[in-house]
Design an enzyme around this catalytic site. Sequence first.
Site, PDB file in Angstrom:
ATOM      1  N   ARG A 112       7.656  -3.314  -5.487  1.00 35.82           N
ATOM      2  CA  ARG A 112       9.199  -3.719  -5.728  1.00 35.82           C
ATOM      3  C   ARG A 112       8.916  -4.896  -6.536  1.00 35.82           C
ATOM      4  O   ARG A 112       8.053  -5.741  -6.548  1.00 35.82           O
ATOM      5  CB  ARG A 112      10.257  -3.864  -4.584  1.00 35.82           C
ATOM      6  N   ALA A 122       0.749  -1.018  -0.069  1.00 34.59           N
ATOM      7  CA  ALA A 122      -0.036  -0.096   0.006  1.00 34.59           C
ATOM      8  C   ALA A 122       0.640   1.214   0.048  1.00 34.59           C
ATOM      9  O   ALA A 122       0.273   2.272  -0.378  1.00 34.59           O
ATOM     10  CB  ALA A 122      -0.987  -0.064   1.042  1.00 34.59           C
ATOM     11  N   HIS A 134      -2.988 -12.454  -3.116  1.00 40.21           N
ATOM     12  CA  HIS A 134      -3.292 -11.522  -1.899  1.00 40.21           C
ATOM     13  C   HIS A 134      -2.012 -11.768  -1.016  1.00 40.21           C
ATOM     14  O   HIS A 134      -1.403 -12.894  -0.573  1.00 40.21           O
ATOM     15  CB  HIS A 134      -4.415 -12.026  -0.844  1.00 40.21           C
ATOM     16  N   ASP A 135      -1.355 -10.534  -0.661  1.00 36.72           N
ATOM     17  CA  ASP A 135      -0.086 -10.562  -0.104  1.00 36.72           C
ATOM     18  C   ASP A 135       0.133 -11.477   1.137  1.00 36.72           C
ATOM     19  O   ASP A 135       1.236 -11.931   1.393  1.00 36.72           O
ATOM     20  CB  ASP A 135       0.448  -8.982   0.143  1.00 36.72           C
ATOM     21  N   GLY A 181       7.558  -6.456   7.390  1.00 38.52           N
ATOM     22  CA  GLY A 181       8.331  -5.503   7.894  1.00 38.52           C
ATOM     23  C   GLY A 181       8.309  -4.982   9.368  1.00 38.52           C
ATOM     24  O   GLY A 181       9.671  -4.783   9.966  1.00 38.52           O
TER      25      GLY A 181
END
Length: 432
Positions: free
Chosen positions: A15, A11, A209-210, A367
Amino acid sequence: MTAVAAVDLGASSGRVVRGVITDGAVRIEEVHRFANGPVHHGDRLHWDVPGLYREVLTGLKKAGEIDSIGIDSWAVDYGLLDARGRLLDNPVHYRDSRTDGIKPPDGLYEVNGLQFQPFNTMFQLMAEPLLPQASQLLLIPDLLSYWLTGERGAEYTNATTTGLIDVRTGQWSPDLTRNLPADLLPKLRHPGDSAGSYHGVPVTAVGSHDTASAVVAVPAENERFAYISCGTWSLVGVELSDPVLTPESQAANFTNEGGVDGTIRYLRNVMGLWLLQECLRKWDTALDPLLREAAHVRGRLFDPNDPVFLPPGDMPTRIQQWCGTPMTRAEIVRSILDSLALAHADAVEDAQRLSGQEVDTVHIVGGGSHNELLCQLTADACGLPVVAGPAEATALGNVLVQARAVGAVHGTLADLRKLVRQSQPLRRYLPR
C-alpha cells in the site's frame, strides 16, 4: 503541515500511505492498496516486482502533494541488474525451495550475528544461476527506489538481513563478500539519508526493512520493553545498543539486525500469522466468526517454527498431521494462537536472559495487534502486560523517519515514540 508518502510492501499486500504531521500529532491515510504474492514461473517462485512498481506509481499519484517518499518492504530478497542497469529476472521469492539443504559455515554468527535462515540473501546467492551476469544487487526497496530516482544504494537496516554485513562494524564484510563479483553490493546509506528525487520530490531512505520501521513506532515509555511485530511473521525481541554474539545466543537462534539510529534489533523470528493466513486461504472463509468460536475451544500445541510450515499449501492438513489428530476449524485456529502465544513468551524470556535487558511491558504492533485473542493469550503466556497497537506501525515508522529528515519533527527515537503515543489508539491486556 508536512505530508509524506510511505510505500509499505508486505508479503501478501502493499500500500501507499499518506502521512501528515501537524500540531504535535502524526496521522496516516491509506490512499492505495494492492495485492502481492508469489508467482510461479517454471520451477521457481518469484515476486512480480515490475507489477509492484506500477502499483507504487499509481499510489504516489493518489497521494497528492507530498514533501518526501520512503519505501520499506520485507527483507532478504533482491533483484540483479546487468551492466546497463536492467533487471535480469523477476526476484525469486524467499519461500522458494532453491536454498533447501544449505548449511551455514562455521564462525558465521560471530561475524554477522544472524540467526540461521536458509533464505537469507547470502544463501540465496549460493544458489543464484544469474550471478555471473550480474553487475549489481539491489534489495527490493532499493530496487524500487532506483527505478524512481536512477540512484543506487543499500539501506543499512535491510542490508543487515542479508548476512553479508559485519555486525560490529556496520559495513559489508570483506570476508563474507570476497567470492562475490566486484561492486555487486552498492554503497550503504542510513535512515534519513537522501536516496535521490522523483519528479522533484525527495526520496528518503527509511528503515527499509519493514520491521525496522515498525520498531520506530513502538509506543514504549522507557527502555524496558519487548516488541512483537506481528504479521505474516512475528518478530519478537528487544532493542539494544550492542549486538549479542555469544554461543548461547546463537544456540537460541537469536538474530542481531540493524535498527534506526544505530540500534540493534535483537530478536527471534517466529512463523507468525502466516499459519492462519494459509488456513483461511484454504478454507476461503472469514476470520472473525472462527476467532469467536476459538475463544471457547481447546487447542493443541505445536512448534510454529517447524520448517514443514514454511511453504505455501494446505496448512490445515499439515497442522493436524503435526498434532496427530483431526480438529475442527476453530480448534485449528485456537491451536495456532496458543502455539504462537507460547512461542512469543519463550522468545521474550530468552531475549531477557541472553541480553540482560529486563522487560516490564510487551508491545504488539502490526496487524496482529487487532487479534484480541492472540493479544490476551500472549499476555497470559508472558505473565506481562501487553500493549496492542498501533496496527500501522510500519507505515508510521516510515512516515516518522521521513518527517524527521525533512525537519517536521525532531529528536530521538524516544521523541518519535512519544508522538505515536499521543496520536494512536492503544489497548492494554493484563495477564490472567
